[in-house]
Design an enzyme around this catalytic site. Structure first.
Site, mmCIF file in Angstrom:
data_model
loop_
_atom_site.group_PDB
_atom_site.id
_atom_site.type_symbol
_atom_site.label_atom_id
_atom_site.label_comp_id
_atom_site.label_asym_id
_atom_site.label_seq_id
_atom_site.Cartn_x
_atom_site.Cartn_y
_atom_site.Cartn_z
ATOM 1 N N ALA A 1 53.992 39.431 2.650
ATOM 2 C CA ALA A 1 54.465 40.712 1.992
ATOM 3 C C ALA A 1 56.017 40.915 2.093
ATOM 4 O O ALA A 1 56.636 41.845 1.289
ATOM 5 C CB ALA A 1 53.610 41.935 2.366
ATOM 6 N N ARG B 1 66.812 37.056 3.667
ATOM 7 C CA ARG B 1 67.655 35.909 4.033
ATOM 8 C C ARG B 1 67.730 34.735 2.959
ATOM 9 O O ARG B 1 68.461 33.960 2.992
ATOM 10 C CB ARG B 1 67.469 35.463 5.409
ATOM 11 C CG ARG B 1 67.609 36.539 6.336
ATOM 12 C CD ARG B 1 66.880 36.277 7.978
ATOM 13 N NE ARG B 1 65.549 36.571 7.723
ATOM 14 C CZ ARG B 1 64.572 36.375 8.750
ATOM 15 N NH1 ARG B 1 65.202 36.173 9.858
ATOM 16 N NH2 ARG B 1 63.458 36.864 8.862
ATOM 17 N N GLY C 1 61.030 34.485 18.244
ATOM 18 C CA GLY C 1 60.824 35.283 19.242
ATOM 19 C C GLY C 1 60.438 34.377 20.403
ATOM 20 O O GLY C 1 60.034 33.065 20.296
ATOM 21 N N GLU D 1 61.504 39.386 20.707
ATOM 22 C CA GLU D 1 62.268 38.854 19.375
ATOM 23 C C GLU D 1 63.668 38.836 19.725
ATOM 24 O O GLU D 1 64.166 39.236 20.750
ATOM 25 C CB GLU D 1 62.318 40.076 18.438
ATOM 26 C CG GLU D 1 60.577 40.274 17.787
ATOM 27 C CD GLU D 1 60.028 38.858 17.131
ATOM 28 O OE1 GLU D 1 60.588 38.395 16.111
ATOM 29 O OE2 GLU D 1 59.236 38.546 17.715
ATOM 30 N N TYR E 1 59.423 9.173 -33.050
ATOM 31 C CA TYR E 1 58.856 10.476 -32.484
ATOM 32 C C TYR E 1 57.449 10.477 -33.246
ATOM 33 O O TYR E 1 57.354 10.595 -34.380
ATOM 34 C CB TYR E 1 59.517 11.638 -33.136
ATOM 35 C CG TYR E 1 58.727 13.081 -32.746
ATOM 36 C CD1 TYR E 1 58.657 13.332 -31.405
ATOM 37 C CD2 TYR E 1 58.324 13.738 -33.799
ATOM 38 C CE1 TYR E 1 57.890 14.638 -31.077
ATOM 39 C CE2 TYR E 1 57.548 14.875 -33.803
ATOM 40 C CZ TYR E 1 57.360 15.444 -32.385
ATOM 41 O OH TYR E 1 56.657 16.511 -32.180
ATOM 42 N N ASN F 1 56.016 16.483 -38.513
ATOM 43 C CA ASN F 1 54.654 17.267 -38.371
ATOM 44 C C ASN F 1 54.921 18.872 -38.375
ATOM 45 O O ASN F 1 54.142 19.681 -38.337
ATOM 46 C CB ASN F 1 54.410 16.920 -36.860
ATOM 47 C CG ASN F 1 55.368 17.412 -35.771
ATOM 48 O OD1 ASN F 1 56.669 17.324 -36.055
ATOM 49 N ND2 ASN F 1 54.921 18.025 -34.544
ATOM 50 N N TYR F 2 56.362 19.325 -38.660
ATOM 51 C CA TYR F 2 56.608 20.591 -38.631
ATOM 52 C C TYR F 2 57.205 21.076 -40.014
ATOM 53 O O TYR F 2 58.373 20.353 -40.228
ATOM 54 C CB TYR F 2 57.574 20.933 -37.236
ATOM 55 C CG TYR F 2 57.860 22.171 -37.048
ATOM 56 C CD1 TYR F 2 56.777 23.346 -37.235
ATOM 57 C CD2 TYR F 2 59.084 22.514 -36.772
ATOM 58 C CE1 TYR F 2 57.208 24.347 -36.818
ATOM 59 C CE2 TYR F 2 59.197 23.905 -36.355
ATOM 60 C CZ TYR F 2 58.648 24.631 -36.482
ATOM 61 O OH TYR F 2 59.111 26.027 -36.096
#
Ligand code: UD1
Ligand code: CA
Length: 452
Positions: free
Chosen positions: A11, A16, A140, A155, A366, A386-387
């Site tokens: 969570a 940092r 820790g 810690e 292509y 193709n387009y």
């Protein structure tokens, strides 16, 4: 067998990291850290895995999907507070709860299993996974009494001189008796340097209540590193890369330069395949046996058969057969499917297309939105048009067709079986099988033009 449950802490924001991406989603060898942990815990016989999410909750859920259950920690008040959020799902359970952090990507199933075994055989209320760190700063510290029994975890920010000199660190991985865990968590306060509810405080609480606390020290500190910043992230990357590459080599893959070979932990590579320097193999790529990959190739989420060569090329979300030759400098974009014995050469780009057995596009083409049959020869410089600026259309080239150099195939269009397209043609209409199509102006030579 004990009932086992897992809680993964994911969570935190990861301040940092100085990143817009939430910490546990930062990838190590291509896979988000938290996914590494989930993948390791999957096979540890746990009945329920609960991820505690908060910062970037939706993104973390998108990543982990249905593999785990979720609880939301709305405010990040510390690791103890994070585990508390799972109480609703675990309160009634008898058994062992293993708590893991989403930022320890190198931890292995083997070590988690060993920790669980130690915990369950010793019958302690809590067992901490510890490690000896050459450089313990930031972690820790595990504080033991003169007989070696664990007293508490302190810690970094709360530790005194003497405690700071301790090199045994808390890896952030623990096994708890589930009931004892949630009881003790109720007594965790936040009067410490960070004003947070620390999960490790549970240890001291249980210890003061006279409960048995165990510590299980892993010999490999590297496996337990917590990634809090980009420096640690790069260390994790190096270590993970080494681990993956060593395993590949042990499994019969030759890596010419393992330091400069990047393979995802989900990739599978067959034996006698040789990977040359500078390759990046991502996602769930599967490469067969006896292939030659690279130098300098990127293969993502693709399937490659046996005895295939991929030189200086990019292959994404594609499927490639056996004895195929790709590159140098080819680009296979998503949904490309190449059958066996296909050749794709220099500066050829393919997209959403298939090529049948033995077909070739050796130079400068292509081919997009296309179905190419068997034994087709696509000449140098030929392309599928193709387009039209709005829609994409299909080009079909049937078996044995020969596409002369520099042809434009204006889709939708079909070139029939065995048809021959003259070089330089712009094909706008279907070409019947076995016929020759010439679609270009004929040459006229103006004799003595420059003399006049
Ligand atoms: C923590 C441990 C430290 C241990 C180290 C190991 C505590 C107080 N300290 O420190 O003893 O040596 O891990 O790597 O537990 N998280 C939440 N909600 C929160 C806070 C954190 O889900 O409110 C998650 C983070 O996303 C992260 C994990 O818990 O995945 C650990 O938090 P982090 O802030 O990285 O703890 P450390 O300072 O590394
Ligand atoms: Ca951490």
């Amino acid at each position: 067998m004990n009932n086992r449950f897992a809680v993964i802490l994911a969570a935190g924001k990861g301040t940092r990291m100085k990143s817009d991406l939430y910490k546990v989603l930062h990838p190590v060898c291509g896979k988000p850290m938290v996914q590494h942990i989930v993948d390791q815990i999957k096979d540890c016989n746990v009945k329920k895995t609960i991820a505690v999410v908060g910062h970037g909750a939706e993104k973390v859920k998108d990543q982990l999907g249905k593999d785990v259950e979720y609880v939301l920690q709305e405010e990040q008040l510390g690791t103890g507070h994070a585990v508390m959020q799972a109480e609703g799902l675990l309160r009634e359970e008898e058994g062992t709860t293993v708590v893991l952090c989403g930022d320890t990507p190198l931890l292995t199933k083997k070590t988690i299993d060993a920790l669980l075994l130690e915990h369950e055989t010793k019958g302690a209320k809590a067992t901490i996974l510890t490690a000896k760190a050459e450089e313990p700063t930031g972690y820790g510290r595990v504080i033991r009494d003169k007989d070696g029994a664990v007293n508490k975890i302190v810690e970094q920010k709360d530790a005194n001189e003497e405690e700071l000199s301790v090199k045994e660190i808390n890896t952030g991985t623990y096994c708890f008796d589930n009931k004892a865990l949630f009881l003790a968590l109720k007594n965790v306060g936040n009067s410490n340097a960070q004003g947070e509810y620390y999960l490790p405080d549970v240890i001291e609480i249980l210890q003061r209540d006279g409960e048995a606390i165990a510590a299980f020290q892993t010999l490999d500190f590297n496996e337990t590193i917590g990634v809090n910043d980009r420096v640690a992230l790069s260390t994790a990357e190096v270590l993970m890369k080494r681990r993956i590459n060593e395993q590949l080599m042990r499994d019969g893959v030759t890596l010419i330069d393992p330091e400069n070979t990047y393979v995802s932990s989900d990739a599978i590579i067959g034996k006698d395949t040789v990977i040359y320097p500078g390759c990046i193999i991502k996602g769930k790529t599967i490469i067969g046996e006896n292939c030659e990959i690279g130098p300098h190739s990127e293969i993502d989420n693709s399937k490659i058969g046996n005895n295939t060569t991929v030189k200086q090329s990019v292959v994404h979300d594609s499927e490639v057969g056996n004895e195929v030759s790709i590159g140098p400098f080819s680009h296979l974009r998503p949904q490309t499917k190449l059958s066996n014995h296909v050749r794709v050469g220099n500066f050829v780009e393919l997209k959403k297309m298939s090529m049948g057995e033995g077909s070739k596009a050796s130079h400068l083409s292509y081919l997009g939105d296309a179905e190419v049959g068997d034994n087709v020869n696509v000449g140098c410089g030929s392309i599928t048009v193709n387009y039209d600026g709005k829609n994409k259309y299909l080009t079909k080239i049937e078996d044995g067709a020969f596409i002369g150099c520099n042809s434009n195939l204006i889709a939708p269009v079909t070139v029939g079986e065995g048809a021959f397209i003259a070089a330089g043609s712009t094909i706008t209409d279907d070409v019947p099988g076995q016929s020759l199509a010439i679609a270009r102006q004929r040459q006229t030579n103006k004799q003595d033009y420059f003399k006049k």
